[in-house]
Design a protein around this motif. Structure first.
Motif, PDB file in Angstrom:
ATOM      1  N   GLY A  29      44.629  27.018  26.515  1.00 40.74           N
ATOM      2  CA  GLY A  29      43.297  26.935  27.107  1.00 40.74           C
ATOM      3  C   GLY A  29      42.948  28.170  27.914  1.00 40.74           C
ATOM      4  N   THR A  30      43.907  28.673  28.677  1.00 37.50           N
ATOM      5  CA  THR A  30      43.681  29.901  29.453  1.00 37.50           C
ATOM      6  C   THR A  30      43.431  31.078  28.521  1.00 37.50           C
ATOM      7  N   PHE A  31      44.193  31.156  27.432  1.00 36.25           N
ATOM      8  CA  PHE A  31      43.991  32.226  26.455  1.00 36.25           C
ATOM      9  C   PHE A  31      42.607  32.124  25.814  1.00 36.25           C
ATOM     10  N   ALA A  32      42.171  30.914  25.523  1.00 36.51           N
ATOM     11  CA  ALA A  32      40.853  30.730  24.908  1.00 36.51           C
ATOM     12  C   ALA A  32      39.734  31.183  25.851  1.00 36.51           C
ATOM     13  N   PHE A  33      39.861  30.856  27.151  1.00 35.88           N
ATOM     14  CA  PHE A  33      38.862  31.307  28.117  1.00 35.88           C
ATOM     15  C   PHE A  33      38.872  32.828  28.234  1.00 35.88           C
ATOM     16  N   ALA A  34      40.068  33.434  28.249  1.00 30.87           N
ATOM     17  CA  ALA A  34      40.158  34.893  28.335  1.00 30.87           C
ATOM     18  C   ALA A  34      39.560  35.544  27.100  1.00 30.87           C
ATOM     19  N   LEU A  35      39.814  34.964  25.949  1.00 30.20           N
ATOM     20  CA  LEU A  35      39.266  35.507  24.706  1.00 30.20           C
ATOM     21  C   LEU A  35      37.745  35.415  24.698  1.00 30.20           C
ATOM     22  N   SER A  36      37.204  34.320  25.183  1.00 34.25           N
ATOM     23  CA  SER A  36      35.745  34.194  25.215  1.00 34.25           C
ATOM     24  C   SER A  36      35.124  35.208  26.178  1.00 34.25           C
ATOM     25  N   GLY A  37      35.784  35.460  27.304  1.00 30.70           N
ATOM     26  CA  GLY A  37      35.302  36.476  28.233  1.00 30.70           C
ATOM     27  C   GLY A  37      35.372  37.868  27.638  1.00 30.70           C
ATOM     28  N   GLY A  38      36.456  38.141  26.902  1.00 29.41           N
ATOM     29  CA  GLY A  38      36.591  39.441  26.253  1.00 29.41           C
ATOM     30  C   GLY A  38      35.558  39.662  25.167  1.00 29.41           C
ATOM     31  N   VAL A  39      35.281  38.633  24.408  1.00 30.71           N
ATOM     32  CA  VAL A  39      34.258  38.734  23.355  1.00 30.71           C
ATOM     33  C   VAL A  39      32.891  38.992  23.968  1.00 30.71           C
TER      34      VAL A  39
END
Length: 70
Positions: free
Chosen positions: A30-40
């Protein structure tokens, strides 16, 4: 009893290690998914490398805080 003489508030066997590992894995995903969405989102706004890392970090941390507070 703990070494300080106080009783532990946790009951032994309350949660087994398999469930704990599953919850930890889901938390990391979940933390990785939030970080990925912020990076995108940062790449979409044409930010530099610092902006991408910063926005990824902020999204991951705030998403984790939001997940744990509910």
């Amino acid at each position: 009893m703990l070494s300080s003489g106080l009783a532990s508030p946790f009951k032994p066997g309350l949660i087994n290690t398999d469930k704990l590992m599953l919850l930890t894995t889901l938390d990391i995903v979940g933390t990785f998914a939030f970080a990925l969405s912020g990076g995108v989102r940062a790449v979409e706004n044409k930010m530099d490398a610092f902006g991408i890392v910063f926005l990824s970090f902020v999204a991951a941390v705030s998403g984790g805080i939001d997940r744990k507070s509910t």
